[in-house]
Design a protein around this motif. Sequence first.
Motif, mmCIF file in Angstrom:
data_model
loop_
_atom_site.group_PDB
_atom_site.id
_atom_site.type_symbol
_atom_site.label_atom_id
_atom_site.label_comp_id
_atom_site.label_asym_id
_atom_site.label_seq_id
_atom_site.Cartn_x
_atom_site.Cartn_y
_atom_site.Cartn_z
ATOM 1 N N VAL A 240 8.438 -35.980 -1.336
ATOM 2 C CA VAL A 240 8.180 -34.575 -1.045
ATOM 3 C C VAL A 240 7.220 -34.553 0.140
ATOM 4 O O VAL A 240 6.086 -35.010 0.037
ATOM 5 N N TYR A 241 7.676 -34.044 1.272
ATOM 6 C CA TYR A 241 6.933 -34.174 2.514
ATOM 7 C C TYR A 241 5.772 -33.203 2.612
ATOM 8 O O TYR A 241 4.688 -33.570 3.068
ATOM 9 N N GLY A 242 5.970 -31.967 2.200
ATOM 10 C CA GLY A 242 4.890 -31.004 2.144
ATOM 11 C C GLY A 242 4.157 -30.833 3.460
ATOM 12 O O GLY A 242 4.713 -30.987 4.549
ATOM 13 N N LEU B 197 -1.018 -35.174 4.960
ATOM 14 C CA LEU B 197 -0.866 -36.302 5.873
ATOM 15 C C LEU B 197 0.145 -37.310 5.342
ATOM 16 O O LEU B 197 0.923 -37.889 6.092
ATOM 17 N N TYR B 198 0.139 -37.524 4.024
ATOM 18 C CA TYR B 198 1.063 -38.465 3.401
ATOM 19 C C TYR B 198 2.007 -37.711 2.452
ATOM 20 O O TYR B 198 1.576 -36.802 1.732
ATOM 21 N N PRO B 199 3.275 -38.092 2.435
ATOM 22 C CA PRO B 199 4.197 -37.489 1.461
ATOM 23 C C PRO B 199 3.808 -37.880 0.035
ATOM 24 O O PRO B 199 3.121 -38.875 -0.186
ATOM 25 N N LYS B 200 4.298 -37.092 -0.912
ATOM 26 C CA LYS B 200 4.119 -37.404 -2.322
ATOM 27 C C LYS B 200 5.483 -37.762 -2.906
ATOM 28 O O LYS B 200 6.522 -37.434 -2.347
ATOM 29 N N GLN B 201 5.438 -38.422 -4.038
ATOM 30 C CA GLN B 201 6.697 -38.764 -4.711
ATOM 31 C C GLN B 201 6.847 -37.956 -5.992
ATOM 32 O O GLN B 201 5.898 -37.815 -6.754
ATOM 33 N N GLN B 202 8.053 -37.416 -6.173
ATOM 34 C CA GLN B 202 8.398 -36.814 -7.449
ATOM 35 C C GLN B 202 9.261 -37.820 -8.206
ATOM 36 O O GLN B 202 10.305 -38.249 -7.704
ATOM 37 N N HIS C 89 31.497 -47.735 10.671
ATOM 38 C CA HIS C 89 32.838 -47.655 11.275
ATOM 39 C C HIS C 89 32.800 -46.943 12.624
ATOM 40 O O HIS C 89 33.854 -46.581 13.159
ATOM 41 N N ASN C 90 31.588 -46.754 13.171
ATOM 42 C CA ASN C 90 31.412 -46.134 14.492
ATOM 43 C C ASN C 90 32.104 -44.777 14.567
ATOM 44 O O ASN C 90 32.730 -44.421 15.566
ATOM 45 N N LYS C 91 31.968 -43.979 13.503
ATOM 46 C CA LYS C 91 32.535 -42.643 13.480
ATOM 47 C C LYS C 91 31.464 -41.633 13.884
ATOM 48 O O LYS C 91 30.339 -41.668 13.376
ATOM 49 N N GLN C 92 31.816 -40.756 14.796
ATOM 50 C CA GLN C 92 30.876 -39.761 15.278
ATOM 51 C C GLN C 92 30.958 -38.506 14.394
ATOM 52 O O GLN C 92 32.043 -38.032 14.057
ATOM 53 N N PHE C 93 29.804 -37.973 14.057
ATOM 54 C CA PHE C 93 29.745 -36.811 13.179
ATOM 55 C C PHE C 93 28.397 -36.143 13.383
ATOM 56 O O PHE C 93 27.490 -36.679 14.033
ATOM 57 N N ASP C 94 28.251 -34.954 12.827
ATOM 58 C CA ASP C 94 26.979 -34.229 12.882
ATOM 59 C C ASP C 94 26.380 -34.171 11.483
ATOM 60 O O ASP C 94 27.114 -34.108 10.483
ATOM 61 N N TRP C 95 25.061 -34.164 11.413
ATOM 62 C CA TRP C 95 24.438 -34.068 10.096
ATOM 63 C C TRP C 95 23.082 -33.392 10.200
ATOM 64 O O TRP C 95 22.461 -33.347 11.265
ATOM 65 N N ALA C 96 22.630 -32.835 9.060
ATOM 66 C CA ALA C 96 21.340 -32.150 8.997
ATOM 67 C C ALA C 96 20.729 -32.380 7.622
ATOM 68 O O ALA C 96 21.419 -32.227 6.606
ATOM 69 N N ILE C 97 19.460 -32.757 7.606
ATOM 70 C CA ILE C 97 18.721 -32.908 6.359
ATOM 71 C C ILE C 97 17.627 -31.836 6.338
ATOM 72 O O ILE C 97 16.864 -31.700 7.301
ATOM 73 N N TYR C 98 17.557 -31.078 5.244
ATOM 74 C CA TYR C 98 16.550 -30.036 5.106
ATOM 75 C C TYR C 98 15.405 -30.544 4.236
ATOM 76 O O TYR C 98 15.571 -30.732 3.031
ATOM 77 N N PRO C 99 14.238 -30.797 4.845
ATOM 78 C CA PRO C 99 13.120 -31.395 4.100
ATOM 79 C C PRO C 99 12.670 -30.526 2.925
ATOM 80 O O PRO C 99 12.527 -29.302 3.052
ATOM 81 N N ASP C 100 12.469 -31.178 1.776
ATOM 82 C CA ASP C 100 11.909 -30.566 0.574
ATOM 83 C C ASP C 100 12.766 -29.431 0.013
ATOM 84 O O ASP C 100 12.289 -28.631 -0.801
ATOM 85 N N LYS C 101 14.035 -29.352 0.422
ATOM 86 C CA LYS C 101 14.925 -28.329 -0.123
ATOM 87 C C LYS C 101 15.788 -28.935 -1.216
ATOM 88 O O LYS C 101 16.241 -30.072 -1.118
ATOM 89 N N ASN C 102 16.011 -28.132 -2.262
ATOM 90 C CA ASN C 102 16.784 -28.632 -3.390
ATOM 91 C C ASN C 102 18.281 -28.373 -3.199
ATOM 92 O O ASN C 102 18.737 -28.135 -2.087
ATOM 93 N N HIS C 103 19.020 -28.384 -4.282
ATOM 94 C CA HIS C 103 20.475 -28.276 -4.194
ATOM 95 C C HIS C 103 20.923 -26.957 -3.571
ATOM 96 O O HIS C 103 21.993 -26.877 -2.959
ATOM 97 N N GLY C 104 20.108 -25.907 -3.708
ATOM 98 C CA GLY C 104 20.479 -24.607 -3.159
ATOM 99 C C GLY C 104 20.152 -24.445 -1.687
ATOM 100 O O GLY C 104 20.679 -23.533 -1.047
#
Length: 721
Positions: free
Chosen positions: A226-228, A231-236, A684-699
């Motif tokens: 959990v980045y919050g 200064l340091y992330p926490k772990q859940q 496999h050297n496949k090109q794609f786009d991706w996005a990670i949303y920090p600290d966001k849950n399944h919704g």
Amino acid sequence: MNKSNLIFFIVSLYTVITVSQKKDITLNDIWSGEFRTKSIDEIRWLNNDKEYTVLNWDPITKSSTVDLYDYNSNIKKKTIVRSSFLNIKPFSDYSFNKNEDKLVLTTEMESIYRRSSLAKYYIYDLNTLESTLVDDRKIQEPTFSPSGDALAYVCENNIYIKNLNTNVTIQITSDGEKNKIINGITDWVYEEEFEFVRAFEWNKTGTQLAYIKFDETNVPEFSMDVYGQDLYPKQQVFKYPKAGENNSIVSLYNYHISSKETSKINFPESPYYIPRIKFTEKENVLSVQTLNRHQNNLNLYFCDVEKNQVNLVLNEKDDAYIDITNNLTFLNDNSFLWTSEKDGYNHIYHYSKSVALKKQITKGNWEVTDFYGYNSKNETLYYQSTENGNINRNVYAINLKGKNKIRLTKKTGTNSATFSAGYTYFINKFSNATTPYIYTLNNTSKAEQIKELINNNQLLRKLESYHISNKEFSTINVNGNDLNMWMLKPVDFNEQKQYPVLMYQYSGPGSQEVVNRWHSANDYWYQLLAAKGYIIVCVDGRGTGFKGADFKKVTYKELGKYEVEDQIQAAKQLGMLSYVDKNRIGIWGWSFGGFMSSNCILKGNDIFKMAIAVAPVTSWRFYDTIYTERYMQTPQENPTGYDLNSPLNYADQLKGKFLLVHGSADDNVHVQNSMRLINQLVNHNKQFDWAIYPDKNHGIYGGNTRLQLYTKMTNFIEQSL
């Protein structure tokens, strides 16, 4: 120009001008709540069968209120309690005791997982007008005893009982410990998949309290950073049993209020799952439902908690799996109502107190979709079903002998009911694809509407100024099955043109997306896309619900096989329509739908030009035991079922444009799923786009998150399709 041509020209010109004067829906409109519907929140029917209460918000005093209303007039009679008068923070929920002279008020609530939460709770006495804090700490699931003079709750994995007369609290368990022992509250996987949190029950006289204990010592731990803002992330860190791994060991106990003694309830064989407990009309008889690990063998036990005697009274088996419901209802003579799919469709059955089948009450090639209850005065029960077509819902009454059925709701669409305490009245919530939610008060015995309580006509008028396309319902014959489908075309649709198609689906077992109901937020997004020239299509393939057990359970042990075949074939058939550009078909989905869209872009790489997968499962080996094993058995038993339908094993086949999205704090479908797929695509050297949303849950929500996400997806579609 002759007269008829002139008239045609004028009408055409008027149509063009009218259309051009309308606005396009924007993403800001959608995610700012511009199209929010009005509703009735947190309604509670009172025992007198004449009044009800509603939780309201007072913007002037910035406080919450519980207000009392009269059925017939719908006029507020008084405010029962106001948070500002009690000098407490606004409450978000409330519940009465049986005598309706006390309330539990929920404040300062914080979510734990999807259904669980911690909060401060107050007892409000309607006679003394005084409030009392239940516990200085935040607690879970406070529940009145039937007499209303005691309150059971859970704090830090232990169960407490507070005597409301003496204000004395006793602790009845002491071994609760995080990530080891839980008393009276479900573990993560029970909460998510068996859909309940409170794992304790009072008997009808308040002399016994039964509870489930979860020993999750040997359940593997899952951790998330959990980045919050620090200064340091926490772990859940929490216990999460993935398919094939250890589950909590569950055991059942009963606490005797008078003797203050606890006894363990002993079964002939230790239950693997205990998904439901409920006291019967006999004060010392507890009903217990147990399941084997495969979830295809369901036992119903009656347990005499005084004598510690356990009797098996009902057993159901299935070649695939059995769904757990909340429909078990005991009548005064301790006979009971039970729903089952044993004849191929979900229906209601009546069993005697000696557990002999007395009557199958409902029958037909349709499904009972909700059970509302039983009125002992006229021996009538109330339910919702698909009798008027499986994309519609209506509410019905039928007597205990399965006779004198009455359809209580008249409109075609989605109807649901909330009945008064004596079943004299019900509030019907109705909508369909062209009608936003309408709440009406109805007389049950006459099946007549008394009055309209709330409508959303103002929203309809607002939408008149926007470009809105009609959702067209139909069926499409795919792989030998007539599948339900809806289609949204651009407002200025022209059959002589060709359009790109974006397909949406979820496709999970027993789910349904093709439903005749009012718009969700995504529907407005589809309107936005339709205004940009896209056709939007949704097809419910094999494995989805409300068309019988065989249709739903055909995907057993092979999740992702038939469902993907149906989406690919549906896309091929859509591509054959004269107005569809077969080279511009895309697909998207979330969760199970993300699993599906990932598979479709890989296995159907010659059909789909693009795909978006949000929070996808990429291997069922990464998902939880209860859900996954219900449909797949364990990976040890069914390795090919897991691997032949995993997107991880087809990453080398990617050809089209692919957007992969996940929340880093998704406790449900872990971001591990996307990270593994990313690795495979990179390998496999496949090109794609991706996005990670920090600290966001399944919704993936909060603040501007949804707006940013849907902006990203809209841009991706416009660039890729």
